[in-house]
Design an enzyme around this catalytic site. Structure first.
Site, short mmCIF file in Angstrom:
data_model
loop_
_atom_site.label_atom_id
_atom_site.label_comp_id
_atom_site.label_asym_id
_atom_site.label_seq_id
_atom_site.Cartn_x
_atom_site.Cartn_y
_atom_site.Cartn_z
N LYS A 83 -36.89 2.92 -38.09
CA LYS A 83 -36.93 4.46 -37.54
C LYS A 83 -36.04 5.15 -38.56
O LYS A 83 -34.82 4.58 -39.02
CB LYS A 83 -35.85 4.44 -36.07
CG LYS A 83 -36.46 5.42 -35.23
CD LYS A 83 -35.69 5.30 -33.87
CE LYS A 83 -36.18 6.19 -33.03
NZ LYS A 83 -35.23 6.16 -31.57
O1 G3P Z 1 -34.16 7.56 -28.80
C1 G3P Z 1 -34.37 8.73 -28.75
C2 G3P Z 1 -34.12 9.30 -27.50
O2 G3P Z 1 -35.20 9.20 -26.82
C3 G3P Z 1 -33.14 10.20 -27.36
O3 G3P Z 1 -32.92 10.58 -25.78
O4 G3P Z 1 -31.66 11.39 -23.69
O5 G3P Z 1 -30.59 11.09 -26.09
O6 G3P Z 1 -31.93 12.81 -25.84
P1 G3P Z 1 -31.80 11.43 -25.48
#
Ligand code: G3P
Length: 217
Positions: A83
């Site tokens: 990533k």
């Molecule tokens: O891995 C990236 C992601 O899904 C982040 O989610 O909830 O931290 O915005 P969030």
């Protein structure tokens, strides 16, 4: 649409993998911090639980250093997807890694033009963050529709991996818009199974079945 779980919690991953419906896993530095475990060790364990792609994120911000970290991460298992952030150095790294046959997930995508750049860099996955867009008052799902149109216009093979999903409506909209993958926190995946009418209906069927006095087998 493929279902990935967005967590580094191996107990939660194992539980979901047992349903046979889990296609992959995404992690990020915040999720690794939340898990409180050694990064390389936890990624190796996750790669042993699921056969599908497991995203592990580099933390360097400069191309050469990203390549060095990617080298360490991709040695963990064949199903590791590196990533990288959507920056110039991140996309340079993406181009190099995918050229060598390594899976790459480009993260922190907030515009369709960024997604176009990631596809040109050969990304295996682009991760547009819908929930964080919603948080600042922009309808995040619009981004998914725009990326779908652009990728279809040019037959890009990059898979749209909807990230920052907060609730089942995000999942429903992702599927309606033709996203390739939704990565969800474990609780959102579990919510997809539930409906009060399913519970009530099952309760009634079982109560009536008990009245028949029969058993199967
Ligand atoms: O891995 C990236 C992601 O899904 C982040 O989610 O909830 O931290 O915005 P969030």
């Amino acid at each position: 649409m493929k279902f990935f779980v967005d967590t580094a919690d191996t107990a939660a991953i194992t539980e979901l993998a047992e349903t046979g419906l889990l296609d992959g896993v995404t992690t990020n530095p915040s999720l690794i911090n939340k898990a409180g475990r050694d990064f390389l060790e936890v990624v190796a364990e996750i790669c042993g639980i699921v056969d599908g792609p497991v995203s592990a994120e580099v933390v360097a911000t400069e191309h050469d250093a990203m390549m060095r970290e990617a080298e360490v991460l991709r040695k963990i298992a064949d199903n590791v997807a590196i990533k990288v952030p959507l920056t110039i150095d991140g996309l340079k790294t993406c181009k190099k890694l995918t050229g060598d046959g390594t899976m790459v997930n480009v993260t922190l995508c907030f515009t369709a033009n960024q997604a176009l750049l990631a596809a040109k860099a050969g990304a295996s996955f682009i991760s547009p963050f819908v929930g964080r867009h919603d948080d600042v008052g922009y309808p995040g799902m619009e981004l998914i529709g725009d990326i779908r149109i652009i990728y279809d216009n040019y037959d890009f093979a990059t898979e749209i991996l909807v990230a920052s999903i907060r609730h089942p409506i995000h999942v429903l909209d992702s599927a309606k818009l033709g996203a390739d993958v939704a990565t969800m926190p474990p609780n959102v995946i579990k919510q997809l199974f539930n409906h009060p009418l399913t519970d009530r209906g099952l309760e009634a069927f079982l109560a009536d079945w008990a009245k028949t006095g029969q058993s199967i087998g």
